[in-house]
Design an enzyme around this catalytic site. Sequence first.
Site, PDB file in Angstrom:
ATOM      1  N   ASP A   1       5.340  31.197 -11.072  1.00 18.34           N
ATOM      2  CA  ASP A   1       5.201  29.825 -11.581  1.00 18.34           C
ATOM      3  C   ASP A   1       6.070  29.413 -12.764  1.00 18.34           C
ATOM      4  O   ASP A   1       5.944  28.306 -13.267  1.00 18.34           O
ATOM      5  CB  ASP A   1       3.732  29.463 -11.823  1.00 18.34           C
ATOM      6  CG  ASP A   1       3.176  29.786 -13.206  1.00 18.34           C
ATOM      7  OD1 ASP A   1       3.932  30.084 -14.126  1.00 18.34           O
ATOM      8  OD2 ASP A   1       1.955  29.725 -13.364  1.00 18.34           O
TER       9      ASP A   1
ATOM     10  N   CYS B   1     -17.109  15.647  -1.177  1.00 14.27           N
ATOM     11  CA  CYS B   1     -17.382  16.063  -2.562  1.00 14.27           C
ATOM     12  C   CYS B   1     -16.375  15.433  -3.525  1.00 14.27           C
ATOM     13  O   CYS B   1     -15.170  15.415  -3.269  1.00 14.27           O
ATOM     14  CB  CYS B   1     -17.338  17.582  -2.672  1.00 14.27           C
ATOM     15  SG  CYS B   1     -17.645  18.214  -4.346  1.00 14.27           S
TER      16      CYS B   1
END
Length: 372
Positions: A130, A187
């Site tokens: 990353d 959700c």
Amino acid sequence: MDADATLSLALELGFSTARICRADEAWAAGDRLAEYVADGHHGSMAWMEETLERRQHPTAMWPEAKSAVVVGLNYGPEQDPLPLLERRSEGVVSVYAQNGDYHDLLKKRLKHLARAFAGKTGKQVKVFVDTAPLMEKPLAEKAGIGWQGKHTNLVSREFGSWLFLGVMLTEAELEPDEAERDTCGSCRACLDICPTNAFPQPYRLDARRCISYLTIEHKGVIPVEYRQPMGNRIYGCDDCLAVCPWNKFAQTSTEMAFHPRPELKGPLLAELAALDDAAFRQVFTASPVKRIGRDRFVRNVMIAIGNSGDHELVSVVEAALDDGSALVRGMAVWALGQLSPLRVSEMHEMKVAAEPDLDVVTEWQALSQKIS
């Protein structure tokens, strides 16, 4: 070395999960990223715009890449971080940053995997954790490790929200695993809990409003409207991760390197506010926190003190009014106004007259107007 042997070795090296996907197929993630940057939702993270073309597809990074071996390392916390937000005289550091820098551990294991794979196959490999312009989360979804939830982070059926990701690209063609499907359903827990309403829509984050961005990436004065919602979060924010229902399957990490340091288990704001540069570097040696520097960190601490409601911290704030950093002084002014606005009127004229920094003067003037 086939796909099964590669994944078995990854697990032997200590990764919690490992799967494979094609790296050379078309995907929609690149177009979504371009739209995200075009909308300015990346804030001041100029590197996202500068590296946009290389980020849009794995083969933009390396044209010869055919397969991606995606690995995950569980960093599940010992306790739910949300209750810590009620301990207002203590600072809350994001779970991922409570010990050493995870990049080091992941990269070391990935390099071991890469050397073994290249030695067995003779194929070229590259590893990423990353810090390079490669989108790991879309690759992890494509490989079947999890899916990007409505909060844009990866969700795993097995580990919930708590996975560090790494990728090994290779020119070898390996049998891919089946992609994971999105099971967020209706959700909205991650969207609704966000203290700053940083999600303009599901699956889209406006970093400019995100507490993780504000406390870590943002270099200047934090806008007034986000200060109270920050609460006692002094480095990052885990709310949208911690509230996810899939965390019922999460497991506490077995990696000692990810267990919180004793000094970061409920650190007192008063003690953190007193850190000078040398002490800050000592406390956060080898920690992700170190990269934001002492001044930005104490800026965050001052805001947390202002939100604490703890009047015993007024003396701590007053000491910070003479800090060597204008950033810290400005946030100390705001904190004083939150804890003891009457002290502002007593000190205003003297402090403004002696203050050369415009941002700090602006903080004093705003507070004076507020209580006049």
